[in-house]
Design a protein around this motif. Structure first.
Motif, mmCIF file in Angstrom:
data_model
loop_
_atom_site.group_PDB
_atom_site.id
_atom_site.type_symbol
_atom_site.label_atom_id
_atom_site.label_comp_id
_atom_site.label_asym_id
_atom_site.label_seq_id
_atom_site.Cartn_x
_atom_site.Cartn_y
_atom_site.Cartn_z
ATOM 1 N N THR A 145 -3.947 9.194 1.530
ATOM 2 C CA THR A 145 -4.783 8.075 1.960
ATOM 3 C C THR A 145 -3.998 6.774 2.084
ATOM 4 O O THR A 145 -3.965 6.168 3.156
ATOM 5 N N PHE A 146 -3.374 6.335 1.021
ATOM 6 C CA PHE A 146 -2.730 5.031 1.023
ATOM 7 C C PHE A 146 -1.441 5.006 1.848
ATOM 8 O O PHE A 146 -1.153 4.019 2.509
ATOM 9 N N VAL A 147 -0.673 6.072 1.795
ATOM 10 C CA VAL A 147 0.609 6.069 2.500
ATOM 11 C C VAL A 147 0.416 6.027 4.019
ATOM 12 O O VAL A 147 1.003 5.166 4.677
ATOM 13 N N GLY A 164 0.735 3.734 -3.072
ATOM 14 C CA GLY A 164 0.333 5.100 -2.755
ATOM 15 C C GLY A 164 1.326 6.126 -3.276
ATOM 16 O O GLY A 164 0.941 7.172 -3.798
ATOM 17 N N LEU A 206 -1.257 8.954 -4.177
ATOM 18 C CA LEU A 206 -2.284 8.946 -3.132
ATOM 19 C C LEU A 206 -1.631 9.083 -1.755
ATOM 20 O O LEU A 206 -1.838 8.270 -0.856
ATOM 21 N N THR A 207 -0.854 10.133 -1.592
ATOM 22 C CA THR A 207 -0.067 10.273 -0.368
ATOM 23 C C THR A 207 -0.899 10.654 0.847
ATOM 24 O O THR A 207 -0.412 10.564 1.964
ATOM 25 N N ALA A 217 0.833 -1.205 0.000
ATOM 26 C CA ALA A 217 0.000 0.000 0.000
ATOM 27 C C ALA A 217 0.866 1.252 0.000
ATOM 28 O O ALA A 217 0.557 2.230 -0.689
#
Length: 66
Positions: free
Chosen positions: A33-35, A25, A30-31, A21
């Motif tokens: 949310t996913f990170v 990310g 998608l830094t 993930a």
């Protein structure tokens, strides 16, 4: 013995999924949310692994007090 293998398996799966993930990310941008989510999942996996290792009994001939 089954419980130990299950605990180690869950910890490893959480760490791998969290790392994937994190990598996805960063790749997809998608830094926000996913990170962070992946980081939390990895930390949970490391916490489970650390707690499991802390409960392993000390060998009989161990000299170290660590």
């Amino acid at each position: 013995m089954k419980g130990e293998a299950l605990t180690l398996g869950i910890a490893m799966v959480l760490m791998v999924v969290g790392l994937l993930a994190l990598l996805y990310g960063e790749y997809a941008g998608l830094t926000t949310t996913f990170v962070p989510g992946g980081g939390i999942v990895v930390l949970v996996g490391v916490g489970i692994l650390t707690a499991h290792i802390a409960r392993v009994p000390r060998p009989e001939g161990a000299e170290s007090e660590h």
